[in-house]
Scaffold this motif. Sequence first.
Motif, short mmCIF file in Angstrom:
data_model
loop_
_atom_site.label_atom_id
_atom_site.label_comp_id
_atom_site.label_asym_id
_atom_site.label_seq_id
_atom_site.Cartn_x
_atom_site.Cartn_y
_atom_site.Cartn_z
N PHE A 57 44.83 39.30 28.04
CA PHE A 57 43.63 39.90 27.50
C PHE A 57 43.99 41.32 27.06
O PHE A 57 44.61 42.07 27.83
N GLU A 59 42.09 44.63 25.27
CA GLU A 59 40.82 45.20 24.80
C GLU A 59 41.04 46.58 24.20
O GLU A 59 41.99 47.29 24.55
N LEU A 61 40.44 49.58 24.84
CA LEU A 61 40.05 50.27 26.08
C LEU A 61 41.24 51.14 26.49
O LEU A 61 42.36 50.63 26.60
N GLY A 104 36.21 41.66 26.25
CA GLY A 104 35.65 42.78 26.96
C GLY A 104 34.32 43.29 26.35
O GLY A 104 33.77 42.75 25.38
N CYS A 105 33.82 44.26 27.08
CA CYS A 105 32.59 44.92 26.66
C CYS A 105 32.68 45.37 25.21
O CYS A 105 31.68 45.35 24.47
N ASN A 206 30.56 38.29 25.45
CA ASN A 206 31.31 38.62 26.67
C ASN A 206 30.35 39.19 27.70
O ASN A 206 29.52 40.06 27.36
N GLU A 207 30.42 38.71 28.90
CA GLU A 207 29.57 39.23 29.98
C GLU A 207 28.16 39.52 29.46
O GLU A 207 27.65 40.64 29.58
N HIS A 272 34.25 35.54 35.03
CA HIS A 272 35.08 36.71 35.29
C HIS A 272 35.09 36.96 36.79
O HIS A 272 34.04 36.89 37.43
N TYR A 274 36.98 39.76 39.29
CA TYR A 274 37.94 40.82 39.64
C TYR A 274 38.08 40.90 41.15
O TYR A 274 37.13 40.61 41.89
N TRP A 329 41.29 45.44 40.70
CA TRP A 329 40.62 46.59 40.08
C TRP A 329 40.46 47.61 41.20
O TRP A 329 39.54 47.51 42.01
N LEU A 343 41.01 53.41 32.73
CA LEU A 343 41.41 52.25 33.56
C LEU A 343 42.93 52.03 33.63
O LEU A 343 43.38 50.91 33.87
N ALA A 375 43.61 40.63 33.37
CA ALA A 375 43.07 41.85 32.76
C ALA A 375 43.88 43.05 33.27
O ALA A 375 43.84 43.32 34.46
N LEU A 381 44.03 48.23 34.04
CA LEU A 381 43.88 47.43 35.26
C LEU A 381 45.22 46.79 35.67
O LEU A 381 46.23 47.48 35.68
O1 AHR Z 1 38.44 44.61 31.68
C1 AHR Z 1 37.56 45.68 31.69
C2 AHR Z 1 36.10 45.26 31.55
O2 AHR Z 1 35.74 44.48 32.64
C3 AHR Z 1 35.78 44.38 30.37
O3 AHR Z 1 35.54 45.11 29.23
C4 AHR Z 1 34.56 43.66 30.82
O4 AHR Z 1 34.45 42.37 30.25
C5 AHR Z 1 34.68 43.62 32.32
O5 AHR Z 1 33.54 44.06 32.96
#
Ligand code: AHR
Length: 519
Positions: A57, A59, A61, A104-105, A206-207, A272, A274, A329, A343, A375, A381
């Motif tokens: 994955f 993102e 980010l 991801g977000c 996503n989410e 998802h 974590y 995480w 992150l 992730a 992460l």
């Molecule tokens: O991986 C970081 C974030 O974690 C992602 O953007 C989201 O999908 C999850 O909450």
Amino acid sequence: MGYSLSRRQFLASGAALSAATILPTWLTAASSSKRQRVDVIADVEIGTVRPEFHGHFAEHLGSCVYGGLWVGPKSPIPNINGYRKQAVEYLREVGVPVLRWPGGCFADDYHWRDGIGPISQRPKRVNIHWGGYVEDNSFGTHEFIGLCRLLGAEPYLAGNVGSGTPDELRNWIEYCNMPSGSTLAEERAKNGSPEPFRVRYWGVGNENWGCGGWMRPEVYADHYRRFSTYVREFGGTRPFMIASGPNGNDARWTRGFMDGLDGGMPEGFAMHYYEGGADEPTKFTVDHMKEQFARYAKVEEAIQQQRSILDGYRNGRRINLILDEWGVWDRIPEEDEKKYGALWQQSTMRSAVAAGLGLNLFNRQADKLYMCNIAQMVNVLQSLLLTDGPEGKNCVRTTTYHAFALFKAHRSNMAVKTLTEASSPDGLSVSASKRNGELVLSFVNQHADTDLDVDCALHGATGKDASAMLLHSPDLNAYNSFDVPDRIVPKPHPVVVEGARMRLELPRLSVATVKVRTS
Ligand code: AHR
């Protein structure tokens, strides 16, 4: 956790080694480590270890994409058309079966048209989810597909449901997959790719229970139905639609979504999960490490329970369960995020053990899973690679990278049953698979203070010879730094196989993969 036997059952099962078995003397000598019995039942098959269990994955980010994977063609950092060369080489070596992007977000605020056409004309947008910094969109759909092609990865695009429209998703699919003849296909060709991208995996948000719109499951089910109505096959590429699944083992989300669907089933359902951590990555206490490791039993339970909820619905059996985001995480130090990006998280020996616990359980649940994406790939992460900030030239393979490398031998094999003694669930984690006269066994010793003497009985297979690789450090907080990048790497490790018996010493905090040639 895997099926386990009490010591009495174990001895009665016939799995125990016969007294008549002739063993090398070192195996019979007293050992200071704790004896741990394991059974591998080679003829009880679970399911194929899909290479996609080792998916990734990436993102938008922190420094995952910009400054991590993508440095741009004009960068002084060695690159292949803008992709960080060292990262590409390391990732090719470990193998990337599938790569999910752009979030991801981030996905639910991403508009794909921002990332196509001449780079200088692409709009600059604020990344509202991750730090509010401005992105120039120099990494867009063509650049992502180019990366997938370099890595040999199957692309997986996450569509925007939260702030996007059905039309936008439908057009993205046509832009990517329509071979020729339509305005969107011609636009793709004009942008440098006459050949269709043939993208199969499409996420519908996503989410969506969280950053993807804070929807209730029945509301998301309506959105899913509406968005998927306009999805089509182009040029023979049938989209494999992936719906947003639960946060962890949230049965309410899954039932609410399935009840609201009423037809129009997705091909995939993405949960998802974590594994949170209470400490900073390199300052873990043993107690907090144990707490984190204990979450893997919950993940395994969640996979079993989510699978059984889906199976309870008519046609639900056709829906493939995906663990779309997983990994540790931890409590990330602010100074690391400031220096290297949001992150950015160091990976230690503890993280490698955590990776091993996850990868082992995917093998054990091979019949219930379709894909699992760690992730994340770089700098975010539980990443496989770390770079020292957007300008940094260093690129280090983390302990997690090496754990993934150790599990590579399982890919496409048939997972088979393993049994551990009742005493072992918190100590020894095991999985096994087989193919073409080879058994592949993975062992994870999660104890911080106990070495294990693994005594393994093989059923339905006779070992001819064996080799093992071990990833280990007695220090749970040790890691591969930019100064000492190869502090923790897999090393050959002694193993003895004699017919139906295999023995190896498994030091505290270690991950091992053993390949046994069988007859
Ligand atoms: O991986 C970081 C974030 O974690 C992602 O953007 C989201 O999908 C999850 O909450």
